[in-house]
Design a protein around this motif. Sequence first.
Motif, PDB file in Angstrom:
ATOM      1  N   UNK A   1      24.793 -51.283 -10.545  1.00  0.00           N
ATOM      2  CA  UNK A   1      25.068 -51.429 -11.962  1.00  0.00           C
ATOM      3  C   UNK A   1      25.838 -50.247 -12.524  1.00  0.00           C
ATOM      4  N   UNK A   2      25.959 -50.229 -13.846  1.00  0.00           N
ATOM      5  CA  UNK A   2      26.687 -49.175 -14.527  1.00  0.00           C
ATOM      6  C   UNK A   2      26.130 -49.007 -15.923  1.00  0.00           C
ATOM      7  N   UNK A   3      26.188 -47.784 -16.444  1.00  0.00           N
ATOM      8  CA  UNK A   3      25.778 -47.531 -17.812  1.00  0.00           C
ATOM      9  C   UNK A   3      27.018 -47.196 -18.635  1.00  0.00           C
ATOM     10  N   UNK A   4      27.164 -47.838 -19.788  1.00  0.00           N
ATOM     11  CA  UNK A   4      28.298 -47.613 -20.679  1.00  0.00           C
ATOM     12  C   UNK A   4      27.799 -46.912 -21.940  1.00  0.00           C
ATOM     13  N   UNK A   5      28.345 -45.729 -22.230  1.00  0.00           N
ATOM     14  CA  UNK A   5      27.940 -44.959 -23.400  1.00  0.00           C
ATOM     15  C   UNK A   5      28.491 -45.598 -24.683  1.00  0.00           C
ATOM     16  N   UNK A   6      27.629 -45.689 -25.700  1.00  0.00           N
ATOM     17  CA  UNK A   6      28.059 -46.161 -27.019  1.00  0.00           C
ATOM     18  C   UNK A   6      27.986 -45.070 -28.079  1.00  0.00           C
TER      19      UNK A   6
ATOM     20  N   UNK B   1      21.024 -23.470 -29.602  1.00  0.00           N
ATOM     21  CA  UNK B   1      20.487 -24.044 -30.839  1.00  0.00           C
ATOM     22  C   UNK B   1      20.265 -25.545 -30.754  1.00  0.00           C
ATOM     23  N   UNK B   2      20.582 -26.160 -29.602  1.00  0.00           N
ATOM     24  CA  UNK B   2      20.406 -27.603 -29.449  1.00  0.00           C
ATOM     25  C   UNK B   2      18.951 -27.909 -29.095  1.00  0.00           C
ATOM     26  N   UNK B   3      18.332 -28.774 -29.886  1.00  0.00           N
ATOM     27  CA  UNK B   3      16.940 -29.159 -29.669  1.00  0.00           C
ATOM     28  C   UNK B   3      16.835 -30.346 -28.726  1.00  0.00           C
ATOM     29  N   UNK B   4      17.714 -31.341 -28.906  1.00  0.00           N
ATOM     30  CA  UNK B   4      17.682 -32.541 -28.070  1.00  0.00           C
ATOM     31  C   UNK B   4      19.045 -33.218 -28.077  1.00  0.00           C
ATOM     32  N   UNK B   5      19.212 -34.157 -27.164  1.00  0.00           N
ATOM     33  CA  UNK B   5      20.441 -34.946 -27.054  1.00  0.00           C
ATOM     34  C   UNK B   5      20.031 -36.412 -26.949  1.00  0.00           C
ATOM     35  N   UNK B   6      20.679 -37.280 -27.705  1.00  0.00           N
ATOM     36  CA  UNK B   6      20.390 -38.708 -27.587  1.00  0.00           C
ATOM     37  C   UNK B   6      21.617 -39.450 -27.079  1.00  0.00           C
ATOM     38  N   UNK B   7      21.356 -40.469 -26.287  1.00  0.00           N
ATOM     39  CA  UNK B   7      22.388 -41.332 -25.722  1.00  0.00           C
ATOM     40  C   UNK B   7      21.982 -42.776 -25.946  1.00  0.00           C
ATOM     41  N   UNK B   8      22.849 -43.538 -26.590  1.00  0.00           N
ATOM     42  CA  UNK B   8      22.637 -44.967 -26.768  1.00  0.00           C
ATOM     43  C   UNK B   8      23.751 -45.702 -26.038  1.00  0.00           C
ATOM     44  N   UNK B   9      23.400 -46.783 -25.354  1.00  0.00           N
ATOM     45  CA  UNK B   9      24.415 -47.511 -24.623  1.00  0.00           C
ATOM     46  C   UNK B   9      23.879 -48.779 -24.010  1.00  0.00           C
ATOM     47  N   UNK B  10      24.606 -49.258 -22.984  1.00  0.00           N
ATOM     48  CA  UNK B  10      24.257 -50.525 -22.343  1.00  0.00           C
ATOM     49  C   UNK B  10      24.239 -50.380 -20.830  1.00  0.00           C
ATOM     50  N   UNK B  11      23.186 -50.893 -20.226  1.00  0.00           N
ATOM     51  CA  UNK B  11      23.106 -50.947 -18.773  1.00  0.00           C
ATOM     52  C   UNK B  11      23.643 -52.288 -18.308  1.00  0.00           C
ATOM     53  N   UNK B  12      24.685 -52.257 -17.494  1.00  0.00           N
ATOM     54  CA  UNK B  12      25.310 -53.471 -16.982  1.00  0.00           C
ATOM     55  C   UNK B  12      24.910 -53.675 -15.526  1.00  0.00           C
ATOM     56  N   UNK B  13      24.515 -54.901 -15.190  1.00  0.00           N
ATOM     57  CA  UNK B  13      24.142 -55.216 -13.816  1.00  0.00           C
ATOM     58  C   UNK B  13      24.397 -56.693 -13.568  1.00  0.00           C
ATOM     59  N   UNK B  14      24.134 -57.131 -12.366  1.00  0.00           N
ATOM     60  CA  UNK B  14      24.317 -58.549 -12.044  1.00  0.00           C
ATOM     61  C   UNK B  14      23.363 -59.425 -12.848  1.00  0.00           C
TER      62      UNK B  14
END
Length: 318
Positions: A238-243, A291-304
């Motif tokens: 599969x693949x993850x696509x960043x949004x 100074x960075x407390x956290x990082x967020x990533x929203x996206x989609x996991x693509x697979x068969x």
Amino acid sequence: MKRVSWGLRRAGALAATVLLAASGATFALSGCDGTQEPAEQTPAEQPAGDDASQTDDATDVAQELVDPSDVAAATEEVRTNVGIDGYTLTIDTLAVDEAGFGRATYELSGPNVGALRGEGGTLSFGSADVGLDDLQMRTATDGRPNLVCTYDDASTDDALRGTIYFDARSYDEVAGALSWQLLFHDGDTSEGSGQVTTSPVTPAKVLGARHFTDGDAATATLGPLGLALSTGVDTETGQFVDDLVTLHFKDGTEEVVFDASDPSAGTSLLQSARPDGSTSYALPEDVDVLSVKSITLEGRRLSTAGEEAVSYTFTSAA
């Protein structure tokens, strides 16, 4: 909320990489002319007259690891140059970080080079008035960093000055020998005829980076010059696509690094695909990493099996 817009300066290169990411292709833009090349490269034959030895093993140098808050201390004067047919490229300073990113200041001089000034403050090759086709980079293993070349207000019709922002896609690549190339053609022909390359430069200093995790398989590496994200998705299945990618600071402010719905809203100059399936973003302004407390990533996991919306929150691994 910090929402720095770089507008046209980054829109062309980033829009292309967004389309590639959405299609599932693992491509990146490797030269200032926006040429699309695979993120993983097999060694290419060097044209006759190329005097660089970037395919040799990198010099065995123990780099000094510099505090990520002190970019100035890690910026080295290198003064390497190369010329062809009246054009000269000089690399003045270099800084790299542990996340695999770097930036170099440069001067490109020669007849009518001012014609390469494109919209949004970036170089745009292909002008009929200039005998240069592109500016590219190589690593010691013949890797091809993804890069964007900007020019500043001190540029003239015969001398361009600015900064090259690049993503070498790993610490090993960015900490090894680096070189810069001019691709050119002769006379009136539009066919590319060769390339000349600077002497390799091995950084003596590397800016440190912070490492983040979601508590499971996903990781993030943040340096002052860029951010690399890995969701741990098996690229064979599969693949993850960043949004949407956002830095959250301890003082409550935020910086949107990448927003697929509005590319001009993010601060990133470059989005790259790395060989391990991770994505990375080169940043034009130094990030206050500590100074960075956290990082967020929203996206989609693509697979068969289809498409699934997924979000990650990364906190310090230390």
